[in-house]
Motif scaffolding. Sequence first.
Motif, short mmCIF file in Angstrom:
data_model
loop_
_atom_site.label_atom_id
_atom_site.label_comp_id
_atom_site.label_asym_id
_atom_site.label_seq_id
_atom_site.Cartn_x
_atom_site.Cartn_y
_atom_site.Cartn_z
N LEU A 34 0.80 -1.15 -0.02
CA LEU A 34 0.04 0.01 -0.04
C LEU A 34 0.89 1.20 -0.02
O LEU A 34 1.88 1.29 0.81
CB LEU A 34 -0.83 0.00 1.19
CG LEU A 34 -1.94 -0.99 1.23
CD1 LEU A 34 -2.70 -0.67 2.56
CD2 LEU A 34 -2.94 -0.83 0.19
N HIS A 35 0.56 2.13 -0.88
CA HIS A 35 1.47 3.30 -0.98
C HIS A 35 0.59 4.35 -0.11
O HIS A 35 -0.55 4.75 -0.77
CB HIS A 35 1.52 3.66 -2.43
CG HIS A 35 2.52 5.08 -2.64
ND1 HIS A 35 3.84 5.02 -2.66
CD2 HIS A 35 2.01 6.40 -2.82
CE1 HIS A 35 4.23 6.09 -3.00
NE2 HIS A 35 3.16 7.28 -2.98
N VAL A 36 1.18 4.90 0.79
CA VAL A 36 0.44 5.82 1.82
C VAL A 36 1.17 7.10 1.74
O VAL A 36 2.25 7.36 2.08
CB VAL A 36 0.63 5.20 3.26
CG1 VAL A 36 -0.27 6.14 4.22
CG2 VAL A 36 0.29 3.57 3.16
N ASP A 37 0.44 7.98 1.18
CA ASP A 37 0.88 9.35 0.82
C ASP A 37 0.65 10.28 2.13
O ASP A 37 -0.42 10.49 2.54
CB ASP A 37 0.22 10.17 -0.15
CG ASP A 37 0.50 9.48 -1.74
OD1 ASP A 37 1.92 9.39 -1.74
OD2 ASP A 37 -0.37 8.81 -2.44
N ILE A 38 1.76 10.70 2.69
CA ILE A 38 1.53 11.65 3.97
C ILE A 38 2.05 12.94 3.30
O ILE A 38 3.07 13.46 2.88
CB ILE A 38 2.59 11.39 4.91
CG1 ILE A 38 2.67 9.49 5.25
CG2 ILE A 38 2.60 11.96 6.24
CD1 ILE A 38 1.29 9.14 5.68
N MET A 77 6.55 10.04 2.22
CA MET A 77 6.67 11.45 3.27
C MET A 77 6.96 12.64 2.65
O MET A 77 8.16 13.27 2.45
CB MET A 77 7.77 11.12 4.15
CG MET A 77 7.66 9.84 4.89
SD MET A 77 6.11 9.28 5.72
CE MET A 77 6.02 10.54 6.85
N MET A 78 5.88 13.21 2.09
CA MET A 78 5.79 14.62 1.50
C MET A 78 5.82 15.61 2.73
O MET A 78 4.77 16.33 2.82
CB MET A 78 4.84 15.10 0.47
CG MET A 78 4.94 13.83 -0.70
SD MET A 78 3.48 13.77 -1.82
CE MET A 78 2.92 12.19 -1.22
N ILE A 79 6.90 15.74 3.46
CA ILE A 79 6.68 16.37 4.63
C ILE A 79 8.33 17.37 4.77
O ILE A 79 9.37 16.82 4.12
CB ILE A 79 6.51 15.64 6.04
CG1 ILE A 79 7.76 14.67 6.19
CG2 ILE A 79 5.07 14.88 5.92
CD1 ILE A 79 7.57 14.04 7.49
N VAL A 201 7.89 4.44 -9.69
CA VAL A 201 7.27 5.58 -10.21
C VAL A 201 6.18 5.85 -9.51
O VAL A 201 5.31 4.99 -9.23
CB VAL A 201 7.44 5.30 -11.61
CG1 VAL A 201 8.74 5.43 -12.38
CG2 VAL A 201 6.83 3.87 -11.84
N ASP A 202 5.78 7.35 -9.62
CA ASP A 202 4.61 7.77 -8.85
C ASP A 202 4.00 8.81 -9.42
O ASP A 202 4.62 9.83 -9.44
CB ASP A 202 5.01 7.95 -7.34
CG ASP A 202 3.71 8.44 -6.53
OD1 ASP A 202 2.70 8.23 -7.13
OD2 ASP A 202 4.15 8.83 -5.51
N GLY A 203 2.66 8.69 -10.01
CA GLY A 203 2.17 9.80 -10.77
C GLY A 203 1.67 9.47 -11.90
O GLY A 203 2.47 9.55 -12.94
#
Length: 251
Positions: A34-38, A77-79, A201-203
Motif C-alpha cells: 500500500l502506498h501511503v501518501d503523507i 513522506m511529502m513532509i 514511479v509515482d504519478g
Amino acid sequence: MAPKAIIAPSILSADFASLGHDCSKTISQGADWLHVDIMDGHFVPNLTWGPPIVAKIRGHVDKPTEAYGKGTFDCHMMIAEPKKWVKEFKKAGCDLYCFHYEAAFSTAAESPEAKSDEKTSPKELIKYIHNQGMLAGIALKPATSVDVLWEILESEDPKERPDMVLIMTVEPGFGGQKFMASELPKVQELRKRYPELNIEVDGGLGPATIDQAADAGANVIVAGSAVFGAQDPSEVIALLREAVEKRNGKL
Ligand SMILES: O=C(CO)[C@@H](O)[C@H](O)COP(=O)(O)O
Ligand SMILES: [Fe+2]
C-alpha cells in the motif's frame, strides 16, 4: 537479476470514509504494497493524515512476513521535516519510510516535541531510518536531478544506502495528475547503473502509461486513480504487473 514487479496502489484515491476496508480489499485484489501518501501542507500544498490513521489502517492489513513482502506500508513522506516523524511512523506500522531528497537537509529534531538546529543529510537520515528498523526510500521531485543520488547510492556504509529510489512522474501533492514522461530518463539512468535497485514511479501511472515506465526500468509501480477508479481493480493490478514482468523477461 531484475527486481520483481511490485504494485503499490496509492490510497490517496481510496474512499476515506472506509479506508480500512478499501486497503484490505486492494490487497486481496492482488496489490503487493500500500502506498501511503503523507502530506503536511508545507512541503506540498495539501494535507492528508498522520500516524494515528496509519495505525488504524494497519489494523486492517497484516504486517509483511518478510522485507518487501505483501502488505508492506510504503509511506511516501511529502513532509518538510522527515527526521522528526521517523519513530512515530515506525510505531504506527510503517515498513518503508520514503522521504524527499529536497527535505532531507532540514533541522534534525528526532520527535515532534524535540527542537534542534542541527542539519541532517540524506545519508544520515537513511541510516537513522534503518536503525529504527524500517526500509528507507529516497524520492526526487521532477525538478531535482538524478545526479544527486550517485554519491548516496555509492556510500561505503551499507546502512547509508537506500533500499528504494522513487522518481516522481508528477509534481507531488495531488492524485489524478497527468504522467510526465520527461522523468523517465532518470529511471533509465538508474536502471543502467543499478540493475537490482528497487525503482518506484509515482504519478499518472495506469494502463496508458505503464509500458513507458516499465520499458525505462521501473519495477515498483504506484497507481492511485487508475486502480481505485477502475471497474475491476484486480484487472488493472494484473495488467501493471504483466508490463513490468514482460520487461524483466527482456533483460
Ligand atoms: O504522491 C502522490 C501525489 O503526490 C501519488 O502517490 C498520487 O496519489 C498518485 O496518484 P495517481 O496519479 O496514480 O492518481
Ligand atoms: Fe505518492
